[in-house]
Design a protein around this motif. Sequence first.
Motif, PDB file in Angstrom:
ATOM      1  N   TYR A   1       0.762  -1.175   0.021  1.00 29.36           N
ATOM      2  CA  TYR A   1       0.136   0.051  -0.066  1.00 29.36           C
ATOM      3  C   TYR A   1       0.901   1.310  -0.028  1.00 29.36           C
TER       4      TYR A   1
ATOM      5  N   SER B   1       1.828   0.303  -8.993  1.00 30.11           N
ATOM      6  CA  SER B   1       0.851  -0.496  -9.869  1.00 30.11           C
ATOM      7  C   SER B   1      -0.491  -0.086  -9.669  1.00 30.11           C
ATOM      8  N   LYS B   2      -1.387   0.131 -10.395  1.00 32.64           N
ATOM      9  CA  LYS B   2      -2.754   0.795 -10.369  1.00 32.64           C
ATOM     10  C   LYS B   2      -3.422  -0.036  -9.261  1.00 32.64           C
ATOM     11  N   GLN B   3      -3.068  -1.544  -9.218  1.00 35.62           N
ATOM     12  CA  GLN B   3      -3.620  -2.095  -8.263  1.00 35.62           C
ATOM     13  C   GLN B   3      -3.208  -1.922  -6.702  1.00 35.62           C
ATOM     14  N   THR B   4      -2.197  -1.203  -6.477  1.00 35.83           N
ATOM     15  CA  THR B   4      -1.748  -0.912  -5.176  1.00 35.83           C
ATOM     16  C   THR B   4      -2.454   0.251  -4.474  1.00 35.83           C
ATOM     17  N   PRO B   5      -3.135   0.026  -3.555  1.00 35.99           N
ATOM     18  CA  PRO B   5      -4.212   1.120  -2.904  1.00 35.99           C
ATOM     19  C   PRO B   5      -3.321   2.136  -2.217  1.00 35.99           C
TER      20      PRO B   5
ATOM     21  N   ARG C   1      -5.577   9.967  -9.177  1.00 34.03           N
ATOM     22  CA  ARG C   1      -6.294   8.507  -9.115  1.00 34.03           C
ATOM     23  C   ARG C   1      -6.875   8.512  -7.787  1.00 34.03           C
TER      24      ARG C   1
ATOM     25  N   MET D   1       1.216  -8.059   0.007  1.00 35.30           N
ATOM     26  CA  MET D   1       1.591  -8.549  -1.422  1.00 35.30           C
ATOM     27  C   MET D   1       3.088  -9.117  -1.343  1.00 35.30           C
TER      28      MET D   1
END
Length: 393
Positions: A251, A299-303, A327, A391
């Motif tokens: 994160y 990454s775009k998936q990382t909050p 974002r 992760m």
Amino acid sequence: MPRRFTDANELLGDLLDRFEAGAVSPIAHPDYAAFPSVVDADAFLKQIREAEAVGAVSLGWGRGAKRDQVAHVRLASAEALYRYLSRTPAPQIAQEAAARLVAGSALHDSLKAGASQIAEVWRRGKTWHGFASSDVDTLRHAFDLAQAILDNKHLDVDYKTFSRRTVKHSKTLERVEGVVVRLLSGIMEFPPGARPREALRAIGLERFAPPLLIAGKIDLLGADLSGAAPLYLGIAPNEADRVRFREPPAYVLTIENFASFNRHIAEADPGRLGTTMYVGGYPSLATQHALRTISGMVSKQTPIFHWSDIDPDGTWIFHTIERAVGRAILPHLMSVEIAERSGQVPTKKSAAARCPPDSGIASLAAYLAEDGAKILEQEELDPVLPAVQPMTG
């Protein structure tokens, strides 16, 4: 309380002051009990009778045993009293000062409107936030500085250099920064509870950008820090592009408060599962640019989360970072439920940040706009990891 005087000039001047403030037919009274001597009382009354003789005032007399005493003095003709006192009317002074305030300047329409409002206050013989018409030169500097900010001449320039380049003196901005922010507040969005210096810092005008503090499994371009393992790094915001992630963070978390930042990295995430950054309260423009750079590396998936006080300033900081990174971000320990459970109703209510309905802080901002909403400083909460799964590398 009746206005009473022993000085004739003060009494007559007070009549004009109140006339300029909007009184149609103001009255003042002699203060017989306060005259030092009969000679002083006679001199006072002689001057009042002179003003009456030229039609400037009318006199009201006492009754009974005091029928030979002047009971009150009423303004009869402001024009005549201006002439008698050799005093220039406030509207004329205001008109001349207002012309000097904007002469030769190409101002934003809102600044022009502000100048007109100031002139109207001066026409009534009043001061505008402590500035009289005689302070027009100081206010002119404030207008010039405000316009220079709107023209983006403050970007990439330190506080004193900007002031020197704009108004020929390096310390002028320090003296009028409150006025500059007030002039710009209807044009630009500032933090709701910020002091003038903080507000200007948030739009990019500061002495020098404070360091960005960052904790996580990171290196810098040209420097392998895996063996050093510092608690956190302090870098100049414009060097954010040198950051390298040793492994993808679970994160990214930005934190408003320095104590909460230290507690989070020491207590909640000693293993550096995520990347945590201290934004220094209201994030400076340089810090906002750095956050955008670093967020673009993950990454775009990382909050991405932000943790602030649960109050209007906290919502402003959240939304500012949200816009800076470009974002969606999520609130961390910032919720209506936490506010209701642990917060308190403030003694003074401030406006929450204006944010679109799809903002991550929209529901909290809407709650804070309600009567009876509670606020909470983030130091009151113990740090915890954001609600994400770690992760693997």
